[in-house]
Design an enzyme around this catalytic site. Sequence first.
Site, PDB file in Angstrom:
ATOM      1  N   ASP A 138      -7.891   6.497   4.408  1.00 26.35           N
ATOM      2  CA  ASP A 138      -7.988   5.349   5.489  1.00 26.35           C
ATOM      3  C   ASP A 138      -9.266   5.114   6.248  1.00 26.35           C
ATOM      4  O   ASP A 138      -9.315   4.501   7.089  1.00 26.35           O
ATOM      5  CB  ASP A 138      -6.609   5.297   6.404  1.00 26.35           C
ATOM      6  CG  ASP A 138      -5.477   4.797   5.613  1.00 26.35           C
ATOM      7  OD1 ASP A 138      -5.456   4.515   4.459  1.00 26.35           O
ATOM      8  OD2 ASP A 138      -4.560   5.236   5.961  1.00 26.35           O
ATOM      9  N   HIS A 174       1.286   4.201   6.781  1.00 26.28           N
ATOM     10  CA  HIS A 174       0.641   4.914   5.775  1.00 26.28           C
ATOM     11  C   HIS A 174       1.234   6.472   6.168  1.00 26.28           C
ATOM     12  O   HIS A 174       1.757   6.822   6.892  1.00 26.28           O
ATOM     13  CB  HIS A 174      -0.936   4.842   5.542  1.00 26.28           C
ATOM     14  CG  HIS A 174      -1.555   3.802   5.271  1.00 26.28           C
ATOM     15  ND1 HIS A 174      -2.719   3.470   5.214  1.00 26.28           N
ATOM     16  CD2 HIS A 174      -0.801   2.690   4.412  1.00 26.28           C
ATOM     17  CE1 HIS A 174      -2.920   2.424   4.469  1.00 26.28           C
ATOM     18  NE2 HIS A 174      -1.699   2.167   4.003  1.00 26.28           N
ATOM     19  N   SER A 203       0.779  -0.993  -0.010  1.00 28.61           N
ATOM     20  CA  SER A 203       0.054  -0.030   0.106  1.00 28.61           C
ATOM     21  C   SER A 203       0.778   1.154  -0.043  1.00 28.61           C
ATOM     22  O   SER A 203       0.202   2.369  -0.209  1.00 28.61           O
ATOM     23  CB  SER A 203      -1.190   0.033   1.286  1.00 28.61           C
ATOM     24  OG  SER A 203      -0.444   0.264   2.377  1.00 28.61           O
TER      25      SER A 203
END
Length: 184
Positions: free
Chosen positions: A126, A100, A61
């Site tokens: 998210d 992230h 990701s």
Amino acid sequence: MIKDMIDKQVLELKKLWANKRQLLFQLLNLAMIVFSALMIWKGLMFLTKSESPVVVVLSGSMEPAFQRGDILFLNNAVEQVGVGDVVVFKIKDRDIPIVHRILKVHEDENGKVELLTKGDNNRVDDRGLYAPGQLWLEREDILGKAVGTLRYVGMVTIALNDYPVLKYVLVGMMGLFVLTSKEG
């Protein structure tokens, strides 16, 4: 070749079992190695103010910035995190932390800071990953800000998680080699 190596290790183990004093010394050696690793880990936790000062990137990701198997070093001693910072956060009721990038920082009139994150390789933010009803992360959810990386070294961890039997074999072999190694 491998059979000879195994036979040699078994012979060394038999000798070690017969010599109780040497066996105790080797067990103490093994314990010292384990406790040294734990002390280093706890020291890193103290210095970085993070419950997990080192993490492995488990998914794609964050590509291309971070690849699966990269090891990230975290620091949670920094007060401020901002847009663009790569952070590792933990969601309530989930065991595995997420790596992230901070997409938005929202500060209300009381000074409370809320964060929105997104994986570089993901299409949407998210909010779908957060706990039900949670729209923002709070500073307490952040385990640390990424401050360094080792490329692909964490693939060992991923392999050990994908194949649990390999973990036991590796730990057993390391213990065997430590017990049967000779001091110079």
